[in-house]
Scaffold this motif. Structure first.
Motif, PDB file in Angstrom:
ATOM      1  N   LEU A   1      46.046 -32.002 -19.715  1.00 61.65           N
ATOM      2  CA  LEU A   1      46.176 -30.861 -18.822  1.00 61.65           C
ATOM      3  C   LEU A   1      46.511 -29.561 -19.553  1.00 61.65           C
ATOM      4  O   LEU A   1      46.242 -28.478 -19.056  1.00 61.65           O
ATOM      5  CB  LEU A   1      47.236 -31.141 -17.762  1.00 61.65           C
ATOM      6  CG  LEU A   1      46.874 -32.273 -16.793  1.00 61.65           C
ATOM      7  CD1 LEU A   1      48.035 -32.525 -15.845  1.00 61.65           C
ATOM      8  CD2 LEU A   1      45.627 -31.933 -16.021  1.00 61.65           C
ATOM      9  N   LEU A   2      47.103 -29.640 -20.757  1.00 62.51           N
ATOM     10  CA  LEU A   2      47.460 -28.438 -21.500  1.00 62.51           C
ATOM     11  C   LEU A   2      46.240 -27.710 -22.055  1.00 62.51           C
ATOM     12  O   LEU A   2      46.255 -26.481 -22.200  1.00 62.51           O
ATOM     13  CB  LEU A   2      48.416 -28.779 -22.645  1.00 62.51           C
ATOM     14  CG  LEU A   2      49.807 -29.245 -22.215  1.00 62.51           C
ATOM     15  CD1 LEU A   2      50.607 -29.667 -23.431  1.00 62.51           C
ATOM     16  CD2 LEU A   2      50.517 -28.138 -21.462  1.00 62.51           C
ATOM     17  N   VAL A   3      45.200 -28.440 -22.399  1.00 65.92           N
ATOM     18  CA  VAL A   3      44.040 -27.796 -23.014  1.00 65.92           C
ATOM     19  C   VAL A   3      42.771 -27.920 -22.171  1.00 65.92           C
ATOM     20  O   VAL A   3      41.729 -27.404 -22.556  1.00 65.92           O
ATOM     21  CB  VAL A   3      43.769 -28.371 -24.429  1.00 65.92           C
ATOM     22  CG1 VAL A   3      44.897 -28.035 -25.361  1.00 65.92           C
ATOM     23  CG2 VAL A   3      43.501 -29.846 -24.383  1.00 65.92           C
ATOM     24  N   LYS A   4      42.842 -28.570 -21.029  1.00 69.16           N
ATOM     25  CA  LYS A   4      41.673 -28.738 -20.181  1.00 69.16           C
ATOM     26  C   LYS A   4      41.141 -27.354 -19.769  1.00 69.16           C
ATOM     27  O   LYS A   4      41.870 -26.534 -19.233  1.00 69.16           O
ATOM     28  CB  LYS A   4      42.022 -29.548 -18.946  1.00 69.16           C
ATOM     29  CG  LYS A   4      40.818 -29.876 -18.099  1.00 69.16           C
ATOM     30  CD  LYS A   4      41.180 -30.800 -16.972  1.00 69.16           C
ATOM     31  CE  LYS A   4      39.918 -31.183 -16.226  1.00 69.16           C
ATOM     32  NZ  LYS A   4      40.173 -32.170 -15.214  1.00 69.16           N
ATOM     33  N   GLY A   5      39.880 -27.106 -20.084  1.00 71.19           N
ATOM     34  CA  GLY A   5      39.267 -25.822 -19.753  1.00 71.19           C
ATOM     35  C   GLY A   5      39.547 -24.722 -20.756  1.00 71.19           C
ATOM     36  O   GLY A   5      39.080 -23.602 -20.582  1.00 71.19           O
ATOM     37  N   ALA A   6      40.293 -25.005 -21.835  1.00 72.60           N
ATOM     38  CA  ALA A   6      40.608 -23.981 -22.841  1.00 72.60           C
ATOM     39  C   ALA A   6      39.347 -23.601 -23.606  1.00 72.60           C
ATOM     40  O   ALA A   6      38.467 -24.419 -23.837  1.00 72.60           O
ATOM     41  CB  ALA A   6      41.662 -24.506 -23.811  1.00 72.60           C
TER      42      ALA A   6
END
Length: 189
Positions: free
Chosen positions: A8-13
């Protein structure tokens, strides 16, 4: 390169972190890779310049195709998961059609004789033009073939001129796709 789908921290980054690594988003997937390094003093080769020009032309075609609502919808329908209509328009521009075969078995030189052409493209073949040349090389007739409504790879051309000596004649087919790329194939009767 690593795929990151559930974090969730990098999803879509997207973008780079400290010029060390870069996040990229492809459809629903996020990947992380080492930051690419470019030699800014390198002189591009002729092939690289040609590839850049082709890519720029493809991007211009795709922009124009996206401005046409009907064409954009057609490209969107053809796009697989993770690809856009723009991607498909660029691919269509960069890949010319292919003529697989020309069947002249029914051509006997009389008006009404049929020539069939098998042509395909990654998106759609727009036109197929057939020309019949005498054994001496002069053009006898030329015209557009008609797409078979059931077998969408097959185009049919019906001769209109009499050919007194069909053996040795040459049949030439030229297929064109929507961006204007062409392919040509010749067979001797």
């Amino acid at each position: 390169m690593a795929n990151i789908n559930d974090n969730l921290l990098v999803k879509g980054a997207r973008g780079n972190v400290g010029k060390q690594f870069v996040y990229r988003k492809h459809g629903n997937n996020t990947t992380i890779a080492r930051m690419p390094r470019m030699n800014e003093n390198a002189v591009p080769s002729a092939e690289q310049l040609d590839a850049r020009e082709l890519f720029a032309s493809a991007a211009l075609y795709a922009q124009g195709a996206m401005a046409d609502a009907v064409l954009k919808k057609e490209y969107r329908k053809k796009a697989p998961a993770g690809k856009t209509a723009f991607n498909m328009a660029m691919r269509d521009f960069m890949k010319p059609p292919v003529i697989k075969s020309i069947h002249t078995g029914q051509y006997n030189g009389t008006p009404g004789a049929v020539i069939t052409v098998q042509a395909k493209d990654d998106f759609r073949v727009a036109t197929v033009k057939v020309g019949i040349y005498t054994a001496a090389g002069s053009l006898l007739e030329e015209g557009n073939a008609v797409l078979d409504p059931i077998n969408r790879l097959q185009w049919t051309y019906t001769a209109v001129q009499a050919n007194s000596s069909p053996p040795g004649s040459v049949v030439r087919a030229v297929a064109a796709d929507l961006p204007g790329n062409t392919a040509m194939l010749e067979v001797q009767v």
